[in-house]
Design an enzyme around this catalytic site. Structure first.
Site, PDB file in Angstrom:
ATOM      1  N   CYS A   1     -42.112 -26.667 -36.754  1.00 33.24           N
ATOM      2  CA  CYS A   1     -41.057 -25.967 -36.019  1.00 33.24           C
ATOM      3  C   CYS A   1     -40.371 -26.969 -35.090  1.00 33.24           C
ATOM      4  CB  CYS A   1     -41.671 -24.826 -35.197  1.00 33.24           C
ATOM      5  SG  CYS A   1     -40.503 -24.094 -34.030  1.00 33.24           S
TER       6      CYS A   1
ATOM      7  N   LYS B   1      -6.282  -2.895 -48.050  1.00 30.70           N
ATOM      8  CA  LYS B   1      -7.153  -2.917 -46.873  1.00 30.70           C
ATOM      9  C   LYS B   1      -6.473  -3.805 -45.839  1.00 30.70           C
ATOM     10  CE  LYS B   1     -11.925  -3.590 -45.458  1.00 30.70           C
ATOM     11  NZ  LYS B   1     -11.702  -4.450 -44.300  1.00 30.70           N
TER      12      LYS B   1
ATOM     13  N   ASP C   1       0.796   4.226  -2.668  1.00 29.33           N
ATOM     14  CA  ASP C   1       0.468   5.612  -2.322  1.00 29.33           C
ATOM     15  C   ASP C   1       1.567   6.565  -2.761  1.00 29.33           C
ATOM     16  OD1 ASP C   1      -1.254   4.755   0.757  1.00 29.33           O
ATOM     17  OD2 ASP C   1      -1.900   4.828  -1.337  1.00 29.33           O
TER      18      ASP C   1
ATOM     19  N   LYS D   1     -12.860  -6.574 -52.125  1.00 31.46           N
ATOM     20  CA  LYS D   1     -12.342  -7.715 -51.362  1.00 31.46           C
ATOM     21  C   LYS D   1     -11.642  -8.718 -52.270  1.00 31.46           C
ATOM     22  CE  LYS D   1     -13.820  -6.789 -47.189  1.00 31.46           C
ATOM     23  NZ  LYS D   1     -14.610  -7.710 -46.417  1.00 31.46           N
TER      24      LYS D   1
ATOM     25  N   SER E   1     -17.784   1.948 -41.419  1.00 30.36           N
ATOM     26  CA  SER E   1     -17.227   0.809 -42.141  1.00 30.36           C
ATOM     27  C   SER E   1     -17.311   1.109 -43.635  1.00 30.36           C
ATOM     28  CB  SER E   1     -17.959  -0.472 -41.765  1.00 30.36           C
ATOM     29  OG  SER E   1     -19.321  -0.268 -41.851  1.00 30.36           O
ATOM     30  N   LEU E   2     -16.968   0.151 -44.447  1.00 29.08           N
ATOM     31  CA  LEU E   2     -16.928   0.379 -45.885  1.00 29.08           C
ATOM     32  C   LEU E   2     -17.876  -0.576 -46.583  1.00 29.08           C
ATOM     33  CD1 LEU E   2     -13.053   0.529 -46.301  1.00 29.08           C
ATOM     34  CD2 LEU E   2     -14.617   2.443 -46.625  1.00 29.08           C
TER      35      LEU E   2
ATOM     36  N   GLU F   1      -5.505   1.612 -52.205  1.00 31.21           N
ATOM     37  CA  GLU F   1      -4.531   1.212 -51.185  1.00 31.21           C
ATOM     38  C   GLU F   1      -4.966  -0.101 -50.561  1.00 31.21           C
ATOM     39  OE1 GLU F   1      -6.023   4.726 -49.168  1.00 31.21           O
ATOM     40  OE2 GLU F   1      -5.937   3.623 -47.271  1.00 31.21           O
TER      41      GLU F   1
ATOM     42  N   ARG G   1     -12.733   1.224 -32.380  1.00 33.77           N
ATOM     43  CA  ARG G   1     -13.923   1.582 -33.122  1.00 33.77           C
ATOM     44  C   ARG G   1     -15.211   1.300 -32.345  1.00 33.77           C
ATOM     45  NH1 ARG G   1     -16.638   0.225 -38.743  1.00 33.77           N
ATOM     46  NH2 ARG G   1     -17.698  -1.466 -37.732  1.00 33.77           N
TER      47      ARG G   1
ATOM     48  N   ASP H   1       0.815  -1.214   0.000  1.00 33.02           N
ATOM     49  CA  ASP H   1       0.000   0.000   0.000  1.00 33.02           C
ATOM     50  C   ASP H   1       0.849   1.265   0.000  1.00 33.02           C
ATOM     51  OD1 ASP H   1      -2.888  -1.075   1.952  1.00 33.02           O
ATOM     52  OD2 ASP H   1      -2.147  -1.552  -0.066  1.00 33.02           O
TER      53      ASP H   1
HETATM   54  S1  IVH Z   1     -10.929   3.842 -44.797  1.00 33.87           S
HETATM   55  C1  IVH Z   1     -14.770   6.175 -43.713  1.00 33.87           C
HETATM   56  N1  IVH Z   1      -8.801   2.506 -45.465  1.00 33.87           N
HETATM   57  O1  IVH Z   1     -11.732  -1.499 -42.918  1.00 33.87           O
HETATM   58  C2  IVH Z   1     -13.978   4.966 -44.013  1.00 33.87           C
HETATM   59  N2  IVH Z   1     -10.271   1.510 -43.915  1.00 33.87           N
HETATM   60  O2  IVH Z   1     -14.456  -2.370 -43.526  1.00 33.87           O
HETATM   61  C3  IVH Z   1     -12.740   4.881 -43.234  1.00 33.87           C
HETATM   62  N3  IVH Z   1      -9.535  -0.664 -43.071  1.00 33.87           N
HETATM   63  O3  IVH Z   1     -13.340   0.127 -40.280  1.00 33.87           O
HETATM   64  C4  IVH Z   1     -12.016   3.643 -43.475  1.00 33.87           C
HETATM   65  N4  IVH Z   1      -7.654  -0.746 -44.197  1.00 33.87           N
HETATM   66  O4  IVH Z   1     -10.904  -0.637 -39.947  1.00 33.87           O
HETATM   67  C5  IVH Z   1      -9.910   2.502 -44.738  1.00 33.87           C
HETATM   68  N5  IVH Z   1      -6.844   1.439 -46.102  1.00 33.87           N
HETATM   69  C6  IVH Z   1      -7.947   1.457 -45.381  1.00 33.87           C
HETATM   70  C7  IVH Z   1      -8.270   0.401 -44.524  1.00 33.87           C
HETATM   71  C8  IVH Z   1      -9.462   0.457 -43.809  1.00 33.87           C
HETATM   72  C9  IVH Z   1      -8.416  -1.377 -43.328  1.00 33.87           C
HETATM   73  C10 IVH Z   1     -10.606  -1.101 -42.187  1.00 33.87           C
HETATM   74  C11 IVH Z   1     -11.119  -0.089 -41.208  1.00 33.87           C
HETATM   75  C12 IVH Z   1     -12.600   0.010 -41.459  1.00 33.87           C
HETATM   76  C13 IVH Z   1     -12.871  -1.272 -42.141  1.00 33.87           C
HETATM   77  C14 IVH Z   1     -14.092  -1.161 -43.001  1.00 33.87           C
END
Ligand code: IVH
Length: 704
Positions: free
Chosen positions: A427, A126, A45, A322, A90-91, A124, A147, A41
């Site tokens: 069911c 992902k 402290d 993707k 998200s995207l 770029e 997030r 302790d």
């Molecule tokens: S842009 C408003 N760029 O993918 C959009 N996201 O499926 C901002 N992520 O939540 C995201 N690489 O965690 C962006 N080059 C990249 C990314 C990317 C991975 C993730 C990110 C997002 C998720 C969406």
């Protein structure tokens, strides 16, 4: 021997401060969570005194200290929650070349751009990690947050301090700057970590993403420190000064500020170059030392990004392309039926566990009867029309986060005595008849509220994260309470404590419940009595009424009473109130019917009323927009707009706080009439509603 505080340089003070913070953090955690203090302790402290003295002597440390002072309290239950000032979104996804072309066309259409007009994008990788938002004030990292659900994340500042890619101080940065990006673990670090973990008999991670998540979300920052996490910055939240005029310019600036940015980021002049870069990245995928799961395209011009804006959870100006799903072969051991909250019977394939893209898969969705037979919803053949049977050798795949699916079946491995699967007509839970309506692919249990499966699923949905999100009341507890007869419908949750005046006693005696957890549960329930309108609506689990639609509907009606009244008056699927409902952008006929039906079925309606009686429903507000001349107004667009597209005009009006309606009534404040406006403009004139042409509209919103 510790240096005297007065003799420290600012940098030394900062180092000292961070050390103490970790020590106190760890001690608090041990004490609160494990009830086993690790330091005496007196030592604790003394550390706390020095920590406070440092903050006093070096006021610049205070920004970090304010939330760190709360470090001790909540660790036992998890991280402190943080509300993002700009939501972390998200995207949307693209899966093939055509989807990418569509993305470009959609944007051109929204902006009203000709096919030949220039439209630049960035492309770029992902990164397959977890997103993190870093807030800098006056160049100092003051908060790092995960997030979470996009609106509210977890404060992981202490852990972010342990990641060497993340600068603690910035030079020449905007006063307020939120940098967003992905925390990840490299493949080589992941392998090494797992070897270490195995050696000391600790948990081995299934893939780098899970390892990164497990390492960042550590209540003990010391553990995070020992895990080699990395970071790529790719976006931003609040900024007090614009970073640049383009996405690529902003990323360059972010890189100059000292953040790692991805070297495979390119500027492209359209879908062709975007797809070329996609293939380049795809070809490099195997030799990269980190996992990626696709390529992200973003509109480069930030003023166009602003015009394009957002749908409910995704930006219109970006998309994730993707990589193709990963595949694996395994045995389909059994077909089981699950009953959902709307009574839908969903067949699920129980698989011999198999690893697909780093994740162990043991279930796959089989959708419905036709899918099992080899047909899609339009009656076209899938898997060349091959059916699926228990005992089959099947190929499964995962694409992104979606539930695994069955791609193919190898008939040469089918047992000669195998039998086609017969879809149940009852069911499996309540044994009520399961009906398949004409034109519908789904069998539905007709048991309604007598079906335990439906009731439990409804309850699970009700307490889920995007619904009532009651701490301590998860899937397991709901099942237990249902079986015990304590909670049969949502309203019961709110009478739980009162009904069991001795409830604490009863709960306490149950396995897994102690006095503290029971009290915490009752408190958590109490805390959710006040609930936003949109959340409440979503929580009811009405078919077709999802999260985004619930919010839109709530914003449209603003308060629950008005909504209930309108729904009641729309019960015949006709009249002004029915039209009002259909006029809401994003509400189609199917959803509207489902909503009206739910509220007109006596049992369901009574159950909703019983629930609402226990709640304080918070009104939904359209975003308060300062200086907007149309905030709170009901506007209707009609005719052909020439200078913006209808979609952009609608989105803009909504962003400025207006309610866009599809039909003109005496409640309408303003009609924007484009070329060849017909009956709506006429009706507006009859009702004396203000009518603007497109130029007047543009003048009204100019500069906003
Ligand atoms: S842009 C408003 N760029 O993918 C959009 N996201 O499926 C901002 N992520 O939540 C995201 N690489 O965690 C962006 N080059 C990249 C990314 C990317 C991975 C993730 C990110 C997002 C998720 C969406």
């Amino acid at each position: 021997m510790e240096n005297k505080i007065g003799e420290l340089t600012a940098e030394e003070a900062r180092e000292d401060f961070l050390e103490l913070q970790i020590l106190l953090y760890a001690a608090d955690r041990e004490y609160n969570r494990l009830d086993s203090p690790t330091i005496a302790d007196a030592e604790y402290d003394a550390a706390k005194r020095r920590y406070r003295a440092l903050v006093k002597a070096f006021p610049e440390l205070e920004k970090n200290a304010t939330q760190l002072e709360t470090v001790g309290a909540p660790v036992a239950s998890g991280f402190v929650k943080t509300t993002h000032s700009i939501r972390m979104l998200s995207l949307g996804n693209a899966f093939d070349d055509a989807d990418v072309e569509d993305f470009d066309s959609r944007i051109r259409k929204f902006l009203g751009l000709e096919d030949s007009a220039e439209l630049i994008y960035t492309a770029e990788p992902k990164i397959d990690g977890l997103s993190l938002s870093l807030r800098y004030e006056a160049g100092v990292l003051v908060e790092a947050a995960t997030r979470g659900d996009g609106a509210v994340g977890e404060n992981v500042t202490n852990n972010a301090f342990q990641i060497s890619d993340i600068p603690r101080n910035l030079i020449n940065a905007p006063d307020i700057l939120e940098i967003r990006g992905e925390v990840y673990m490299s493949r080589s670090d992941f392998e090494a970590l797992n070897q270490r973990q195995q050696k000391i008999g600790e948990k081995v991670f299934s893939n780098p993403r899970n390892a990164a998540a497990g390492s960042l979300r550590q209540l003990d920052a010391e553990i995070t420190r020992a895990r080699p996490l990395k970071f790529f910055a790719y976006a931003w939240g609040v900024v007090s000064n614009p970073l640049a005029a383009t996405q690529s310019g902003a990323i360059e600036r972010i890189s100059e500020l000292g953040f790692p940015t991805n070297p495979l980021t390119r500027v492209c002049d359209g879908p062709q170059q975007m797809l070329e870069h996609y293939r380049r990245i795809e070809a490099k995928r195997a030799i990269l030392d980190y996992d990626i799961d696709g390529v992200v395209y973003k509109v480069n011009d930030l003023s166009l990004q602003a015009r394009l804006g957002f749908r409910s959870t995704t930006p219109r100006w970006a998309i994730a392309h993707k990589f193709p799903a990963e595949l694996a072969w395994t045995w389909l051991e059994k077909i089981e039926i699950q009953v959902g909250r709307t009574g839908a019977l969903s067949p699920v394939a129980r698989l011999k566990p198999v690893t697909v893209g780093g994740v162990v898969v043991s279930n796959a969705t089989l959708h419905n009867e036709d899918y099992i037979k080899g047909f899609d919803s339009k009656g076209a053949k899938i898997r060349e029309g091959k059916d699926l049977r228990e005992g089959d050798w099947v190929q499964v795949y995962r694409a992104g986060d979606v539930i695994p699916k069955v791609a193919d079946v190898d008939l040469s491995k089918r047992a000669p005595n195998s039998m086609p699967y017969v879809f149940p007509d009852k069911c499996p839970i309540c044994k009520s008849v399961a009906l398949r309506d004409a034109g519908d692919a789904v069998h539905r249990c007709t048991g309604g509220i007598i079906c335990a499966a439906q009731a439990v699923e409804k309850l699970k949905h009700f307490v889920s994260r995007k619904a009532f999100d009651i701490d301590g009341l998860g899937v397991k507890q709901i099942e237990q309470f249902y079986l015990d007869g304590w909670v049969r419908e949502p309203a019961d949750i709110f009478t739980l404590e009162a009904r069991f005046s001795t409830g604490l006693q009863q709960l306490k005696n149950r396995e897994g419940w102690g006095e503290k957890s029971a009290e915490r549960l009752f408190q958590a329930i109490e805390d959710k009595r006040k609930i936003p309108f949109g959340r409440l609506l979503f929580s009811l689990g009405i078919r077709h009424v999802g999260e985004a639609a619930s919010k839109t509907i709530a914003t449209h009606f603003e308060n629950w009473q008005t909504f209930e009244a309108v729904i009641g008056r729309a019960s015949k699927f006709e009249g002004a109130d029915w039209d009002d409902l259909l006029g809401i952008d994003g509400v189609g006929e199917t959803m509207a019917r489902s909503l009206v039906t739910a509220f007109s079925q006596v049992a369901e309606r009574e159950s909703i009323d019983r629930l609402v009686a226990h709640l304080v429903v918070e009104n939904a507000h359209r975003p308060a927009v300062a200086d907007s001349p149309i905030a709170g107004k009901i506007v209707v667009f009609t005719g052909t707009l020439e200078k913006t597209t209808r979609a952009e005009a609608k989105a803009k009006a909504e962003a400025l706080g207006a309610k866009v309606s599809g039909s003109v009534s005496k409640k309408t404040d303003m009609v924007i009439a484009g070329l060849a406006a017909g009956s709506k403009a006429k009706k507006a004139a009859e009702l004396g509603v203000e009518i603007l042409d497109e130029d007047a509209w543009l003048a009204l919103i100019d500069g906003l």
